[in-house]
Design a protein around this motif. Structure first.
Motif, mmCIF file in Angstrom:
data_model
loop_
_atom_site.group_PDB
_atom_site.id
_atom_site.type_symbol
_atom_site.label_atom_id
_atom_site.label_comp_id
_atom_site.label_asym_id
_atom_site.label_seq_id
_atom_site.Cartn_x
_atom_site.Cartn_y
_atom_site.Cartn_z
ATOM 1 N N MET A 19 0.914 -1.100 -0.065
ATOM 2 C CA MET A 19 0.089 0.053 0.039
ATOM 3 C C MET A 19 0.815 1.277 -0.053
ATOM 4 O O MET A 19 0.408 2.134 -0.729
ATOM 5 C CB MET A 19 -0.899 0.026 1.204
ATOM 6 N N SER A 20 2.027 1.292 0.788
ATOM 7 C CA SER A 20 2.744 2.299 0.944
ATOM 8 C C SER A 20 3.421 2.420 -0.523
ATOM 9 O O SER A 20 3.459 3.946 -0.869
ATOM 10 C CB SER A 20 4.112 2.060 1.780
ATOM 11 N N ARG A 21 3.909 1.384 -1.263
ATOM 12 C CA ARG A 21 4.593 1.381 -2.441
ATOM 13 C C ARG A 21 3.596 2.031 -3.496
ATOM 14 O O ARG A 21 3.877 2.776 -4.484
ATOM 15 C CB ARG A 21 5.222 0.061 -2.932
ATOM 16 N N THR A 22 2.271 1.773 -3.308
ATOM 17 C CA THR A 22 1.079 2.063 -4.386
ATOM 18 C C THR A 22 1.027 3.773 -4.275
ATOM 19 O O THR A 22 0.920 4.372 -5.441
ATOM 20 C CB THR A 22 -0.172 1.576 -4.068
ATOM 21 N N LEU A 23 1.229 4.328 -3.128
ATOM 22 C CA LEU A 23 0.743 5.604 -3.113
ATOM 23 C C LEU A 23 2.167 6.477 -3.660
ATOM 24 O O LEU A 23 2.011 7.336 -4.486
ATOM 25 C CB LEU A 23 0.750 6.188 -1.637
ATOM 26 N N THR A 24 3.359 5.686 -3.297
ATOM 27 C CA THR A 24 4.264 6.270 -4.024
ATOM 28 C C THR A 24 4.616 6.020 -5.278
ATOM 29 O O THR A 24 4.844 7.162 -6.167
ATOM 30 C CB THR A 24 5.705 5.576 -3.580
ATOM 31 N N ALA A 25 4.139 5.002 -5.977
ATOM 32 C CA ALA A 25 4.045 4.737 -7.576
ATOM 33 C C ALA A 25 3.113 5.657 -7.935
ATOM 34 O O ALA A 25 3.188 6.299 -9.252
ATOM 35 C CB ALA A 25 3.642 3.288 -7.598
ATOM 36 N N LEU A 26 1.808 5.669 -7.517
ATOM 37 C CA LEU A 26 0.941 6.698 -8.173
ATOM 38 C C LEU A 26 1.268 8.056 -7.974
ATOM 39 O O LEU A 26 1.087 8.948 -9.107
ATOM 40 C CB LEU A 26 -0.603 6.456 -7.580
ATOM 41 N N THR A 27 1.947 8.496 -6.967
ATOM 42 C CA THR A 27 2.405 9.954 -7.145
ATOM 43 C C THR A 27 3.402 10.067 -8.258
ATOM 44 O O THR A 27 3.489 11.028 -8.941
ATOM 45 C CB THR A 27 3.117 10.311 -5.793
ATOM 46 N N ALA A 28 4.211 9.058 -8.302
ATOM 47 C CA ALA A 28 5.347 9.249 -9.336
ATOM 48 C C ALA A 28 4.753 9.247 -10.742
ATOM 49 O O ALA A 28 5.317 9.885 -11.572
ATOM 50 C CB ALA A 28 6.363 8.193 -9.108
ATOM 51 N N VAL A 29 3.715 8.232 -10.956
ATOM 52 C CA VAL A 29 2.886 8.372 -12.372
ATOM 53 C C VAL A 29 2.557 9.737 -12.658
ATOM 54 O O VAL A 29 2.608 10.265 -13.716
ATOM 55 C CB VAL A 29 2.037 7.408 -12.324
ATOM 56 N N PHE A 30 1.607 10.399 -11.258
ATOM 57 C CA PHE A 30 1.057 11.662 -11.888
ATOM 58 C C PHE A 30 1.910 12.583 -12.117
ATOM 59 O O PHE A 30 1.689 13.345 -13.040
ATOM 60 C CB PHE A 30 0.155 11.867 -10.576
ATOM 61 N N GLN A 31 3.303 12.637 -11.271
ATOM 62 C CA GLN A 31 4.223 13.708 -11.670
ATOM 63 C C GLN A 31 4.768 13.360 -13.203
ATOM 64 O O GLN A 31 5.069 14.374 -13.661
ATOM 65 C CB GLN A 31 5.157 13.537 -10.652
ATOM 66 N N ALA A 32 5.011 12.116 -13.652
ATOM 67 C CA ALA A 32 5.670 11.791 -14.691
ATOM 68 C C ALA A 32 4.577 12.160 -15.938
ATOM 69 O O ALA A 32 5.201 12.762 -16.851
ATOM 70 C CB ALA A 32 5.952 10.453 -14.810
ATOM 71 N N GLY A 145 7.648 6.077 -24.933
ATOM 72 C CA GLY A 145 8.400 5.478 -23.917
ATOM 73 C C GLY A 145 7.978 5.895 -22.440
ATOM 74 O O GLY A 145 8.086 7.179 -22.379
ATOM 75 N N ALA A 146 7.506 5.185 -21.518
ATOM 76 C CA ALA A 146 7.208 5.668 -20.315
ATOM 77 C C ALA A 146 8.453 6.085 -19.518
ATOM 78 O O ALA A 146 9.459 5.599 -19.611
ATOM 79 C CB ALA A 146 6.521 4.607 -19.400
ATOM 80 N N PRO A 147 8.418 7.070 -18.735
ATOM 81 C CA PRO A 147 9.488 7.392 -17.678
ATOM 82 C C PRO A 147 9.756 6.517 -16.926
ATOM 83 O O PRO A 147 9.238 5.491 -16.414
ATOM 84 C CB PRO A 147 8.948 8.754 -16.908
ATOM 85 N N ILE A 148 11.124 6.194 -16.568
ATOM 86 C CA ILE A 148 11.779 5.580 -15.622
ATOM 87 C C ILE A 148 11.248 6.177 -14.241
ATOM 88 O O ILE A 148 11.616 7.254 -13.977
ATOM 89 C CB ILE A 148 12.974 5.146 -15.724
ATOM 90 N N LEU A 149 10.555 5.491 -13.307
ATOM 91 C CA LEU A 149 10.237 6.043 -11.986
ATOM 92 C C LEU A 149 11.166 5.812 -11.126
ATOM 93 O O LEU A 149 11.526 4.592 -11.038
ATOM 94 C CB LEU A 149 8.639 5.372 -11.616
ATOM 95 N N PRO A 150 11.606 6.659 -10.316
ATOM 96 C CA PRO A 150 12.472 6.315 -9.300
ATOM 97 C C PRO A 150 12.065 5.254 -8.047
ATOM 98 O O PRO A 150 10.846 5.225 -7.807
ATOM 99 C CB PRO A 150 12.672 7.693 -8.476
ATOM 100 N N LEU A 151 13.178 4.380 -7.614
ATOM 101 C CA LEU A 151 12.568 3.437 -6.805
ATOM 102 C C LEU A 151 11.989 4.104 -5.433
ATOM 103 O O LEU A 151 12.878 5.079 -4.907
ATOM 104 C CB LEU A 151 13.742 2.506 -6.417
ATOM 105 N N PRO A 152 11.261 3.425 -4.878
ATOM 106 C CA PRO A 152 10.753 3.867 -3.514
ATOM 107 C C PRO A 152 12.021 3.817 -2.485
ATOM 108 O O PRO A 152 12.698 3.024 -2.420
ATOM 109 C CB PRO A 152 9.491 3.043 -3.052
ATOM 110 N N ASP A 153 12.101 4.869 -1.337
ATOM 111 C CA ASP A 153 12.892 4.718 -0.486
ATOM 112 C C ASP A 153 14.376 5.475 -0.956
ATOM 113 O O ASP A 153 15.155 5.689 -0.075
ATOM 114 C CB ASP A 153 12.844 3.691 0.172
#
Length: 161
Positions: A19-32, A145-153
């Protein structure tokens, strides 16, 4: 007659971490994706061979940061599926495709979900996935091409992407 295979329960700690990674992932997707009107589609194959899907339409702005979701229930379904896809116990494979409204054609990028994170999808595979079937009236999407999303943490890019 043999019983149907059930889905393994991943455990509360694994779900909480996902769940924590999902919030981080969605934030990164929205910013990208940046400002605009977007549709997110998630398709996942569960470990019992069933396919599940989620879709949500949303609008994002980056200055100031805001998110407007068209249908909260649809967003919650996509969010829950992404949690289980990132956790990985009950999901064998999954992809997340983002389509952004643009002129003259919508733009699309996508990520495969593996090893607990989103990794840019091969553009040829994405083009194949979003190409309308012959004879079907549908809008052609421009694939990029989708942006590379930074790894969580860590904030660093995954060198294995």
């Amino acid at each position: 007659m043999p019983a149907s295979p059930g889905l393994a329960h991943p455990g509360d700690d694994a779900i909480t971490a996902a769940m924590s990674r999902t919030l981080t992932a969605l934030t990164a997707v929205f910013q990208a994706l940046g400002d605009g009107e977007h549709t997110l589609n998630l398709v996942a194959e569960r470990s019992d061979d069933a396919f599940v899907t989620g879709r949500t339409d949303l609008s994002t702005t980056t200055e100031p940061i805001s998110l407007a979701v068209l249908d909260v229930d649809e967003f919650c379904v996509l969010h829950a599926l992404l949690v289980f896809a990132l956790e990985g116990t009950t999901i064998r494979s999954a992809v997340l495709v983002a389509t952004t409204a643009a002129e003259p054609n919508p733009r699309a990028c996508g990520w495969t979900i593996r090893r607990g994170w989103l990794h840019p999808m091969d553009t040829a595979d994405l083009q194949h996935a979003v190409t309308p079937c012959p004879g079907v009236a549908a809008v052609q999407r421009e694939v990029y091409g989708a942006p590379i999303l930074p790894l969580p943490d860590t904030g660093k890019e995954d060198p294995r992407s």
